[in-house]
Scaffold this active site. Structure first.
Site, PDB file in Angstrom:
ATOM      1  CG  PHE A 150       3.402  -3.087   4.884  1.00  0.00           C
ATOM      2  CD1 PHE A 150       2.180  -2.471   4.653  1.00  0.00           C
ATOM      3  CD2 PHE A 150       4.088  -2.772   6.052  1.00  0.00           C
ATOM      4  CE1 PHE A 150       1.648  -1.560   5.549  1.00  0.00           C
ATOM      5  CE2 PHE A 150       3.571  -1.871   6.957  1.00  0.00           C
ATOM      6  CZ  PHE A 150       2.349  -1.251   6.700  1.00  0.00           C
ATOM      7  CE  LYS A 151       3.746   1.308   6.533  1.00  0.00           C
ATOM      8  NZ  LYS A 151       4.331   2.438   7.245  1.00  0.00           N
TER       9      LYS A 151
END
Length: 455
Positions: A112-113
């Site tokens: 998700f980063k």
């Protein structure tokens, strides 16, 4: 819009300056001077863009990045979402009538980063070009932040990136994503110790204002406000794509270590988007679970786990929540953080949990959860997402944030379900040599390394 520090002792910054600085000079974190209030008209504009992720991101971020020309900002955002392998960028997968999974692992590093760090890398590139200055980016990671930050800056002119990580405490594939790029502007710095040791040293380095200014040093961790604002968008996107009858009651369940991911959704709620609430899902390093169930914020030892990106005790972004919870009283924030740093503990009387709840998941439970989800839905989740699926609430809709691809944790998945997930980008890393630098987790050692290799 201007941005101020949670500790109240830094002059207001523009968006670009707050992004470039990362951590406020007084040791606090930047927050918007005022949060926008999204009314029915704004929500209608968002609704029209629910199937255009980059367009939605622009419509949201234009309220904050007011010092960047609109056409430039739109181009930066469009570029940032070209390396995702899902057409809708953040697929919302329905497992049953009550349970949805928001897949946030379709970016270049499968975590998700990437949503924030692809954008942040392009913002840095824009700033270098506009200002005619180089920038040196420093970050600490327990797993996914480092690789996503590195892949946001690979080969970008005028930049160098230095990522601290606990040696032997990330998954082998997470380490390879950081240390096998072959890029000359990337430095993977392995320390003995924990993520908290790396993060503490990083903050001390940023506390040296002379060194920081001399090397144009910027923070890439979720202490950087651009990270939080970019992550608000996938909550907005998911909420808009829920069935209308599920929107009002849906709880977002978020695997959480440094508190940045779940804070983004909470801040969006405070801007007027009617998200019902959030469950903070921790692993066995459960400082946030203990905080939200007892009101005590207390450090204990970090225990390595099957969900290594959550192996954190001191959650940086809690300070932003604290700032708002204390009525934007910067003096009170300074007092709490000073006491916590000295004692490793702070007890809040009448702690305001707002719309948060919390859960905790031990290592012994993770393989069983992965197995249960696979057997029930034919769906494989990574160990972090498994923590969020421990006890789904059958009485209301839930959106679980799937924060990483299961292919990054093949040993755990194979043990749980007898299947080894693979991804071509990860398979290609296995034959490449590691290029990492062992370094002491001390400010002096880190500054010496940066000074010798800075852009």
């Amino acid at each position: 819009m201007r941005f101020i520090s949670t500790r109240g002792q830094t002059a207001p910054h523009s968006f670009s300056d707050a992004v470039a600085v990362g951590l406020a000079p007084d040791g606090g974190l930047f927050v918007p001077e005022t949060l926008p209030a999204f009314d029915a008209g704004a929500l209608a504009r968002f609704e029209a863009l629910k199937n255009d992720y980059a367009g939605l991101c622009f419509e949201f971020l234009r309220h904050f990045a007011t010092d960047i020309p609109a056409d430039t900002l739109r181009a930066i955002i469009q570029k940032s979402y070209t390396r995702f392998d899902a057409p809708d960028i953040a697929p919302l997968r329905k497992l049953d009538d009550r349970l949805h999974v928001l897949e946030l692992f379709h970016g270049p590093t499968l975590a998700f980063k990437d949503f924030a760090l692809q954008l942040l890398g392009n913002l840095y590139e824009h700033q270098c070009a506009v200002r005619g200055e180089s920038i040196n980016v420093l970050g600490a990671t327990s797993g996914d932040t480092g690789s996503a930050a590195i892949h946001g800056l690979l080969g970008k002119p005028g930049t160098a990136i230095f990522i601290l990580y606990p040696d032997g405490r990330t998954s082998p594939l997470q380490e390879r994503q950081m240390a096998c790029t072959g890029a000359e502007n990337v430095f993977a710095l392995a320390i003995d110790g924990t993520f908290d040791d790396a993060q503490a040293a990083l903050k001390d380095v940023f506390g040296d204002q002379s060194f920081r200014a001399r090397h144009h040093l910027s923070a890439v961790n979720s202490i950087n406000l651009a990270r939080i604002l970019a992550q608000c968008v996938y909550y907005l996107s998911a909420w808009l794509r829920l069935p209308p009858d599920a929107r009002a009651g849906a709880e977002f369940v978020v695997p959480t270590g440094n508190f940045g991911n779940v804070l983004a959704g909470w801040m969006l709620q405070k801007m007027g988007v009617p998200l019902r609430g959030f469950k903070v899902a921790t692993n066995q390093n459960d400082i946030l679970h203990r905080l939200f169930t007892t009101g005590e914020y207390r450090v204990t030892g970090v225990r390595p786990s099957l969900a290594p990106s959550m192996d954190i005790q001191v959650s940086s972004n809690f300070e932003r929540f604290l700032y708002y919870s204390l009525g934007r009283d910067a003096a009170r924030v300074r007092e709490v953080m000073r006491t916590f740093k000295a004692a490793g503990r702070y007890v809040f009387e009448n702690f305001n949990r707002d719309t948060f709840s919390a859960s905790r998941c031990d290592d012994a439970e993770i393989p069983g959860i992965i197995r249960r989800v696979y057997e029930k839905y034919g769906y494989i989740v990574d160990p972090h997402t498994a923590c969020a699926l421990k006890d789904p609430d059958p009485g209301r809709p839930s959106v679980v944030l799937a924060t990483a691809s299961p292919a990054k944790f093949p040993d755990t998945i194979r043990e749980a379900v007898g299947v080894e997930p693979r991804h071509p980008s990860l398979e290609a890393l296995k034959a490449r040599p590691l290029d990492k630098h062992k370094i002491e987790a001390t400010p002096d050692a880190i500054k010496a390394f940066i000074a010798a290799r800075a852009a």
